[in-house]
Write a protein that holds these residues in place. Structure first.
Motif, PDB file in Angstrom:
ATOM      1  N   LEU A   1      -0.481  -5.647  11.743  1.00  0.00           N
ATOM      2  CA  LEU A   1       0.263  -4.367  11.509  1.00  0.00           C
ATOM      3  C   LEU A   1       0.113  -3.974  10.203  1.00  0.00           C
ATOM      4  O   LEU A   1       0.601  -4.743   9.431  1.00  0.00           O
ATOM      5  CB  LEU A   1       1.653  -4.631  12.005  1.00  0.00           C
ATOM      6  CG  LEU A   1       2.911  -3.687  11.430  1.00  0.00           C
ATOM      7  CD1 LEU A   1       2.539  -2.356  12.539  1.00  0.00           C
ATOM      8  CD2 LEU A   1       4.362  -4.182  12.065  1.00  0.00           C
ATOM      9  N   THR A   2      -0.130  -2.784   9.856  1.00  0.00           N
ATOM     10  CA  THR A   2      -0.431  -2.430   8.544  1.00  0.00           C
ATOM     11  C   THR A   2       0.598  -1.377   8.291  1.00  0.00           C
ATOM     12  O   THR A   2       0.660  -0.397   8.940  1.00  0.00           O
ATOM     13  CB  THR A   2      -1.867  -1.610   8.216  1.00  0.00           C
ATOM     14  OG1 THR A   2      -2.790  -2.717   8.746  1.00  0.00           O
ATOM     15  CG2 THR A   2      -2.258  -1.372   7.008  1.00  0.00           C
ATOM     16  N   LEU A   3       1.313  -1.643   7.309  1.00  0.00           N
ATOM     17  CA  LEU A   3       2.211  -0.631   6.478  1.00  0.00           C
ATOM     18  C   LEU A   3       2.023  -0.545   5.319  1.00  0.00           C
ATOM     19  O   LEU A   3       2.772  -1.025   4.160  1.00  0.00           O
ATOM     20  CB  LEU A   3       3.932  -1.246   6.679  1.00  0.00           C
ATOM     21  CG  LEU A   3       4.359  -1.321   8.061  1.00  0.00           C
ATOM     22  CD1 LEU A   3       5.563  -2.390   8.250  1.00  0.00           C
ATOM     23  CD2 LEU A   3       4.289  -0.261   8.809  1.00  0.00           C
TER      24      LEU A   3
ATOM     25  N   VAL B   1       1.973 -12.834   5.484  1.00  0.00           N
ATOM     26  CA  VAL B   1       2.191 -11.406   5.098  1.00  0.00           C
ATOM     27  C   VAL B   1       1.395 -11.268   3.819  1.00  0.00           C
ATOM     28  O   VAL B   1       1.604 -12.045   3.148  1.00  0.00           O
ATOM     29  CB  VAL B   1       3.719 -11.224   4.836  1.00  0.00           C
ATOM     30  CG1 VAL B   1       4.012  -9.803   4.578  1.00  0.00           C
ATOM     31  CG2 VAL B   1       4.648 -11.425   6.188  1.00  0.00           C
TER      32      VAL B   1
ATOM     33  N   THR C   1       0.671  -8.720   0.783  1.00  0.00           N
ATOM     34  CA  THR C   1       1.030  -7.558   0.166  1.00  0.00           C
ATOM     35  C   THR C   1       0.195  -7.237  -1.047  1.00  0.00           C
ATOM     36  O   THR C   1      -0.058  -8.070  -1.679  1.00  0.00           O
ATOM     37  CB  THR C   1       2.461  -7.393  -0.383  1.00  0.00           C
ATOM     38  OG1 THR C   1       2.672  -8.648  -1.189  1.00  0.00           O
ATOM     39  CG2 THR C   1       3.521  -7.774   0.938  1.00  0.00           C
TER      40      THR C   1
ATOM     41  N   HIS D   1      10.056  -9.910   6.055  1.00  0.00           N
ATOM     42  CA  HIS D   1       8.957  -8.640   6.095  1.00  0.00           C
ATOM     43  C   HIS D   1       8.853  -7.877   7.589  1.00  0.00           C
ATOM     44  O   HIS D   1       8.730  -6.914   7.580  1.00  0.00           O
ATOM     45  CB  HIS D   1       7.602  -9.054   5.813  1.00  0.00           C
ATOM     46  CG  HIS D   1       7.532  -9.291   4.307  1.00  0.00           C
ATOM     47  ND1 HIS D   1       8.032 -10.109   3.635  1.00  0.00           N
ATOM     48  CD2 HIS D   1       7.036  -8.425   3.424  1.00  0.00           C
ATOM     49  CE1 HIS D   1       7.486 -10.002   2.261  1.00  0.00           C
ATOM     50  NE2 HIS D   1       7.138  -8.809   2.214  1.00  0.00           N
ATOM     51  N   LYS D   2       9.037  -8.667   8.612  1.00  0.00           N
ATOM     52  CA  LYS D   2       8.917  -8.310   9.814  1.00  0.00           C
ATOM     53  C   LYS D   2      10.373  -7.420  10.363  1.00  0.00           C
ATOM     54  O   LYS D   2       9.964  -6.512  11.054  1.00  0.00           O
ATOM     55  CB  LYS D   2       8.955  -9.253  11.079  1.00  0.00           C
ATOM     56  CG  LYS D   2       7.616 -10.083  11.030  1.00  0.00           C
ATOM     57  CD  LYS D   2       7.483 -11.114  12.138  1.00  0.00           C
ATOM     58  CE  LYS D   2       6.110 -11.861  12.274  1.00  0.00           C
ATOM     59  NZ  LYS D   2       5.885 -12.787  13.509  1.00  0.00           N
TER      60      LYS D   2
ATOM     61  N   GLU E   1      11.719  -5.620   8.099  1.00  0.00           N
ATOM     62  CA  GLU E   1      11.430  -4.373   7.388  1.00  0.00           C
ATOM     63  C   GLU E   1      10.485  -3.570   8.281  1.00  0.00           C
ATOM     64  O   GLU E   1      10.593  -2.354   8.230  1.00  0.00           O
ATOM     65  CB  GLU E   1      10.932  -4.414   5.954  1.00  0.00           C
ATOM     66  CG  GLU E   1      10.988  -3.348   5.266  1.00  0.00           C
ATOM     67  CD  GLU E   1      12.243  -2.488   5.033  1.00  0.00           C
ATOM     68  OE1 GLU E   1      12.258  -1.408   4.686  1.00  0.00           O
ATOM     69  OE2 GLU E   1      13.392  -3.131   5.332  1.00  0.00           O
ATOM     70  N   ALA E   2       9.453  -4.185   8.717  1.00  0.00           N
ATOM     71  CA  ALA E   2       8.436  -3.565   9.409  1.00  0.00           C
ATOM     72  C   ALA E   2       9.137  -2.794  10.682  1.00  0.00           C
ATOM     73  O   ALA E   2       8.872  -1.522  11.184  1.00  0.00           O
ATOM     74  CB  ALA E   2       7.377  -4.454   9.777  1.00  0.00           C
TER      75      ALA E   2
ATOM     76  N   LYS F   1       9.357   1.019  11.793  1.00  0.00           N
ATOM     77  CA  LYS F   1       8.998   1.660  12.929  1.00  0.00           C
ATOM     78  C   LYS F   1       9.980   2.231  13.722  1.00  0.00           C
ATOM     79  O   LYS F   1       9.348   3.336  14.482  1.00  0.00           O
ATOM     80  CB  LYS F   1       8.141   0.527  13.570  1.00  0.00           C
ATOM     81  CG  LYS F   1       7.602   0.810  15.221  1.00  0.00           C
ATOM     82  CD  LYS F   1       6.784  -0.380  15.780  1.00  0.00           C
ATOM     83  CE  LYS F   1       6.283   0.256  16.951  1.00  0.00           C
ATOM     84  NZ  LYS F   1       5.597  -1.068  17.751  1.00  0.00           N
TER      85      LYS F   1
END
Length: 73
Positions: free
Chosen positions: A7-9, A25, A27, A45-46, A48-49, A53
């Motif tokens: 997953l790219t954010l 993760v 960054t 981090h998940k 926040e992702a 989303k």
């Protein structure tokens, strides 16, 4: 090693590997990069992702919004 999901954010990439492998993760930022593998960091981090989303428009909504803005110009 096989990556099951990436997953790219922006400057954040979450690598979820196959069973029994630690998620990572990665960054990037102006000062360099960081890699997190501790469970609490990965969970943060998940979380926040998932929040980002949930807030994001669907591809169809994005297209409609962009087209509407272009008509306003």
């Amino acid at each position: 090693m096989t990556v099951e999901k990436v997953l790219t954010l922006g400057g954040v990439i979450i690598f979820d590997f196959e069973a029994n492998a630690t998620s990572v993760v990665y960054t990037e930022h102006a000062g360099g990069m960081n890699a997190y593998h501790l469970p609490h960091d990965v969970r943060r981090h998940k979380r926040e992702a998932a929040r980002l989303k949930a807030l994001a428009l669907s591809p169809e909504e994005s297209l409609s919004t962009i087209q509407a803005r272009l008509r306003e110009l």
